[in-house]
Write an enzyme that holds these catalytic residues in place. Structure first.
Site, PDB file in Angstrom:
ATOM      1  CG  ASP A  25     -18.889  64.819  24.698  1.00 37.42           C
ATOM      2  OD1 ASP A  25     -18.260  65.461  23.835  1.00 37.42           O
ATOM      3  OD2 ASP A  25     -19.614  65.371  25.543  1.00 37.42           O
ATOM      4  CG  ASN A  73     -20.634  66.012  14.989  1.00 34.97           C
ATOM      5  OD1 ASN A  73     -20.520  64.811  15.225  1.00 34.97           O
ATOM      6  ND2 ASN A  73     -20.802  66.888  15.964  1.00 34.97           N
TER       7      ASN A  73
END
Ligand code: FPP
Length: 243
Positions: A25, A73
């Site tokens: 991330d 996503n």
């Protein structure tokens, strides 16, 4: 290997995690801070992943599992999705080219059916051709979700006529089959959540959160995460030694 970790490992290597999982991330913020597009952050994240895979192999970590693209996503702008998938293709192409030098076994966890045939073909080729290597294994989670994985495991189990069930048997229906669970789960980028990653397998993983953004998460940051892991007492629900 950084000097500190080398010294540390010289005396004893048994305290190393066997399996490290990473939520990669912070790519977007890394790019924004540099006035660059998010795709540049993912590109730097892909470089960081390559560096991590080599470093884990060098340290003797048997398994590295990374969260590259989640089932959620797809909600991102098409341009960003395309840029991540293009980076994956680039990585797979390089992995196929450099396989004999790198000697890393590559597995892909996730439902590949929505991807274009070329990407699927490369995933399969990487898995097939690298299956001969018996050292380090890298698992790339693609179109992966932890809940989705558990539901699919239940479906596979039912399709096999519901054989007698134990935790071990059920775990065998996950994408990775019977590989050891992650010992250490690292999340760089400052957030402190699991985000639907390895929900079944991470039951007893030690969690390590860092504010460092993934593209900057280098060997020294891995050393810090591993040192933190080694300082922890893993109890698996038992009482601690000091109690
Ligand atoms: C999360 O950061 C990252 C992703 C959703 C994509 C990760 C993909 C790669 C590192 C590239 C391809 C991978 C391989 C294996 C070659 P974010 O975009 O949510 O960052 P932010 O929180 O700063 O916005």
């Amino acid at each position: 290997m950084s000097a500190g970790m080398e010294k540390d490992l010289a005396g004893e290597s048994s305290g190393l995690p066997r399996h490290i999982a990473v939520i990669m991330d912070g790519n977007g913020r890394w790019a924004r801070r540099r006035g660059m597009p998010r795709s540049a952050g993912h590109s730097a994240g892909a470089d960081s992943f390559r560096r991590a895979a080599r470093y884990c192999q060098k340290l003797g970590i048997d398994y590295l599992t990374v969260y590259a693209f989640s089932t959620e996503n797809w909600k991102r702008p098409k341009e960003e999705v395309d840029s991540i998938l293009a980076l994956l293709e680039k990585y797979l192409r390089q992995a196929l080219r450099d396989m004999e030098k790198e000697k890393i076994r590559i597995c892909i966890f996730g439902d590949l059916s929505p991807f274009r045939p070329e990407l699927r073909r490369m995933c399969q080729q990487c898995m097939d051709r690298s299956s001969v290597y018996t050292g380090a294994q890298v698992n790339i989670c693609l179109n992966y979700g932890g809940r989705d994985e558990i539901v699919r495991a239940a479906e596979k189990w039912a399709a096999e006529g519901c054989p007698p069930l134990t935790e071990d048997v059920f775990g065998g229906y996950m994408w990775g089959g019977r590989i050891p669970d992650p010992d250490l789960l690292i999340r760089p980028g400052g957030e402190k959540r699991i985000s639907n990653f390895l929900l079944w397998q991470a039951a007893y993983a030690e969690l390590y959160f860092s504010d460092v953004l993934w593209p900057d998460f280098d060997e020294a940051e891995f050393d810090k995460a591993i040192a933190a892991y080694r300082s922890r007492e893993r109890r698996y629900g038992d009482v601690g030694e000091g109690i």
